[in-house]
Enzyme design. Structure first.
Site, mmCIF file in Angstrom:
data_model
loop_
_atom_site.group_PDB
_atom_site.id
_atom_site.type_symbol
_atom_site.label_atom_id
_atom_site.label_comp_id
_atom_site.label_asym_id
_atom_site.label_seq_id
_atom_site.Cartn_x
_atom_site.Cartn_y
_atom_site.Cartn_z
ATOM 1 N N TRP A 328 88.875 13.046 17.081
ATOM 2 C CA TRP A 328 88.235 14.110 16.310
ATOM 3 C C TRP A 328 86.748 14.163 16.271
ATOM 4 C CZ3 TRP A 328 85.830 14.022 11.727
ATOM 5 C CH2 TRP A 328 85.745 15.186 10.780
ATOM 6 N N HIS A 329 86.391 12.919 16.135
ATOM 7 C CA HIS A 329 84.803 12.666 15.805
ATOM 8 C C HIS A 329 83.792 13.105 16.942
ATOM 9 C CE1 HIS A 329 86.557 10.408 12.420
ATOM 10 N NE2 HIS A 329 85.200 10.383 11.906
ATOM 11 N N GLY A 330 84.370 13.190 18.105
ATOM 12 C CA GLY A 330 83.704 13.651 19.216
ATOM 13 C C GLY A 330 84.080 13.274 20.445
#
Length: 482
Positions: A328-330
């Site tokens: 989700w963070h990247g």
């Protein structure tokens, strides 16, 4: 528009005055509510469009699709049809997120795997600020409508205000429709005490962001730019400072967002609860980015069976949510590695039934922790520091080189580099920790019950002076990239 910018300092009071002027206008309550909500949408779109007005179409499309899905789910004649509309909205929103955030990453990785050039296939589009946050917020609405936890709303303006509410639009907290949407469907009155507390929380958030995070960033970025030539002690100091940078940056943003919302009579969920005072990694995750961890718990972990399944499924479920959290963070393998690292730390606790051993505040009712608690806090903090090295690394090769540098004998030397503000910065970090330790049972560091006004204002003046002393150009928030 950044919270720590002159533009926002001018924008906020203007929006505040117009909002409450509408709220106290001599018109009927229903019209007043609609006008206030419409103004919230307008103000939020101005706030978001300050970066790039083209992405307003994207957030409007996401909002409209999720609002429509709620009505279609409610009108469905069969559970199967309701499930289909819910799935359609989930797929649509995740597809949009995937295109903007992950498409180029997977195409590039595919090309490297097979040794072919994929440049012609890359979209090379700008990642919309906060897309992961408002997408998850929109998704929670349709899922909760399907689960019958909330009635679908026909008020499209209130729904658009729910998705785009500017204080938490670009970096959370990721709100649930069950908490935030009803607040846009109810008339609001100005509450002086709530507004004052909001201003204090904004001030505390600015302290953490400008004084702690931004000045840690200066040293951390310098070290990471030349990590292959740095001593082990310098790498360690940079890792510790990044640990405080990301906390000051993200929790500072959350404090400003929550405090700003209070000025408008809106209550947002708490997003951080002193995570660096945790006694194990499970407690850390109950206190860090609470809105995201509870989102994955409620919408992924529990539907997979949670902890009420066999051992191997518990292992699967734990890795699923942590890998998803990392991803989700990247689009970077280091985020996946960071998620896997925390899954490995979390797994023994959940398998042994110790993941909820610490649900109260440390040293409850006492001034200081016991020696055991102090050691537990230090160990958990050390594990978090290692995790943040994985998180901060631009790629896996640089991560391995950085960790290799930490193992050098130079780890026991004096750290190098940094500006003349390094010692004052460390003092400010210590002050932040002391304040949050004594305020660990409160909602934020400046939630005070001090009757003597001159003591309160002396505290405000000291904090403002520190902000002015350390202030440089407005630095963007780390989590804007997510």
């Amino acid at each position: 528009m950044l919270f720590n910018s002159i533009e926002f300092a001018l924008y906020l009071p203007i929006v505040f005055l117009i909002y409450w002027a509408i709220g106290y206008a001599h018109i009927n309550d229903n019209l007043k509510l609609r006008l206030q909500n419409a103004f919230v949408v307008l103000a939020s779109y101005v706030f978001y469009g300050w970066w790039d007005w083209r992405f307003l179409l994207l957030i409007a499309f996401t909002s409209f699709c999720s609002w429509s899905s709620g009505l279609l789910i409610a009108k469905s004649s069969t559970p199967k049809a309701a499930k289909a509309w819910t799935a359609a909205n989930i797929v649509l929103n995740l597809a949009i997120l995937a295109v903007f955030k992950y498409y180029d990453f997977f195409v590039r990785e595919f090309g490297q795997l097979f040794g072919i050039s994929t440049d012609c296939l890359l979209l090379k589009i700008i990642l919309p600020v906060g897309i992961s946050f408002y997408t998850f917020q929109a998704l929670s609405y349709s899922i909760d409508v399907y689960r019958k936890k909330i009635e679908p709303t026909r008020d499209i303006v209130a729904f658009f205000a729910y998705v785009a509410f500017f204080p938490q639009l670009v970096a959370g907290p990721i709100e649930r429709a069950t908490n935030l949407l009803p607040q846009f469907q109810t008339n609001r009155k100005f509450n002086y005490d709530q507004a004052v507390d909001g201003m204090r929380q904004i001030l505390w958030g600015l302290f953490k962001k400008i004084v702690v995070a931004d000045n840690c960033a200066t040293y951390v970025d310098q070290v990471w730019a030349t990590y292959d030539t740095q001593t082990g002690s310098t790498l360690l100091l940079a890792a510790v400072l990044f640990t405080f940078q990301i906390y000051g940056d993200f929790s500072g943003y959350s404090d400003i967002a929550i405090g700003t919302a209070k000025l408008f009579g809106i209550k947002l969920m708490r997003n951080f609860n002193n995570p660096y005072f945790s006694r194990d990694i499970a407690e850390f995750w109950r206190r860090w980015h609470i809105s995201l961890t509870t989102w994955f718990r409620d919408y992924v972990y529990i539907p997979l069976g949670g902890s009420r399944v066999g051992k191997w499924k518990i292992v699967r479920n734990t890795f699923v949510i942590f890998l998803l959290s990392g991803f989700w963070h990247g689009a970077n393998w280091t985020f996946i590695a960071w998620g896997a690292y925390h899954a490995l730390l979390f797994l023994p606790l959940i398998l042994l039934g110790m993941n909820r051993k610490y649900t109260n505040h440390v040293a409850e009712g006492r001034l200081l922790p016991t020696w055991k608690e102090a050691v537990q806090i230090l160990v958990t903090f050390g594990l978090a520091v290692l995790g943040w090295i994985i998180f901060r690394a631009p790629g896996m090769p640089s991560l391995f080189h950085y960790l290799q540098g930490l193992c050098d004998v130079s780890l026991f030397s004096i750290p190098q580099g940094g500006s003349t503000k390094r010692i004052p910065l460390i003092i400010c970090i210590v002050v932040m920790l002391i304040i949050e330790w004594f305020q660990r049972n409160k909602q934020h560091g400046l939630e005070m019950n001090i009757n003597k006004w001159y003591i309160r204002y002396a505290i405000y003046i000291i904090i403002v002076a520190a902000i002015i002393y350390f202030f440089a150009d407005a630095v963007t928030f780390i989590y804007f990239q997510f």
